[in-house]
Design an enzyme around this catalytic site. Sequence first.
Site, PDB file in Angstrom:
ATOM      1  N   CYS A   1       0.859  -1.186   0.000  1.00 35.59           N
ATOM      2  CA  CYS A   1       0.000   0.000   0.000  1.00 35.59           C
ATOM      3  C   CYS A   1       0.896   1.237   0.000  1.00 35.59           C
ATOM      4  CB  CYS A   1      -0.900  -0.027   1.230  1.00 35.59           C
ATOM      5  SG  CYS A   1      -2.176   1.233   1.239  1.00 35.59           S
TER       6      CYS A   1
ATOM      7  N   CYS B   1      -7.791   5.153  -8.125  1.00 36.57           N
ATOM      8  CA  CYS B   1      -7.398   5.778  -6.868  1.00 36.57           C
ATOM      9  C   CYS B   1      -7.313   7.290  -7.002  1.00 36.57           C
ATOM     10  CB  CYS B   1      -6.031   5.221  -6.431  1.00 36.57           C
ATOM     11  SG  CYS B   1      -5.384   5.954  -4.915  1.00 36.57           S
TER      12      CYS B   1
END
Length: 431
Positions: free
Chosen positions: A160, A354
């Site tokens: 991440c 995103c």
Amino acid sequence: MARIVVMGAGLGGMSAAYELRGTLGKGHDIMLVGVGGRFGFTPSNPWLAVGWRSQDDITLPVADYVGRHGIAFNGSGVARIDAAADTVVAGDGSAIPYDYLLICTGPKLAFEEVPGTGPENGHTQSVCTTAHAQRAWDAYREFLRDPGPVVIGAVQGASCFGPAYEFAMIVDADLRKRKLRDKVPMTFVSSEPYVGHMGLGGVGDSRGLMEAELRQRHIKWIVNSKVGEVRDGEMTVVEHDAKGQPTEQHALPFKFAMLLPAFKGVEAVAAVEGLCNPRGFVIVDKHQRSPRFPKIFSAGVCVAIPPVEATPVPTGAPKTGFMIESMVTTIVRNIQAELRGEAPDHQGTWNAVCLADMGDTGAAFVALPQIPPRNVTWTRIGKWVHLAKIGFEKYFLYKMRNGTSEPIYEKYILGLLGIERLKDAERAPSG
């Protein structure tokens, strides 16, 4: 009537509980099991860590809201899964039987894999949970009284990377607002082979765009690196070559540091033999179902997804909210099919979409599908992304308060981007 247990009350678990209720109606029992009594909007944690949000702004009491929709809640967590008996044992000792179990726990944060990292037993902060972000804000306030070097990044094995970039840019923007930026040398450290890799092999010109952004903000970077050890006020970072061999060692001083850890599966899930891979992530088929335990489904960060590509220093594949939403919808529709006596045939789309905030601007990344070659690769930077992320925060918290089961990521993000070809690619059949 089916008894459905959702394990995890985060982005995936809450969305799953609401979507199950909205899709299946009131004729089935739904139990949500989480740890603690509050839902936190994880994407807002970097803002909380610099004081741009408070905990009350980004959290809400789970039981108060899910109860309005006939969803039971247990906040003691899951101590054990008895897959043979189709039962979970909650942290309070109660046995909860299920006809279907949805595992949406998120990850265990593996700070122990890099000595000296982590907010509890180490010297670095985290924005992975609301509690960690609050602790980071406390440390950041102390730092502001006597500023100095800052190190932000993601360690080896991390998957991440977006929040690391976000937090670096947000800290830069916050320090500039406070007229303190000139007192703070900043270094970005990452296991990625290059800036903008993101665990995705890059998205369009993400390398050039992100390098330019870091350069513009006077943030130095060290990539293709491993964090060897973190001591009070200093960390050892080792650069590697293209073959993964160490080349140069750096001793980086810091007065404030935030490093994202590698992830593992949570213990109660990882302990079920045959359910997970060696890292404790749930193995699922194309229907988001466990091949070993047909009554168990899984969505979110806890799902096993192989890396997009091999990298000299280990990196994992990210699971974005857009992907998690697709996984949840896949599970709900397949359970619905089974309850109707039909074969489950719905398949999710593992795509990466995103919105990354940068404090006073932002970056939008779209990779359809996540693993190259892709039908769509799209990256843009602009202030509109910063504003869009604020809007999305409000929109998602509205969904959590009102029990909305609509696919919010597709409705908001793809609608906001206004690119019809993204929607077309999302719905295009595979193969």
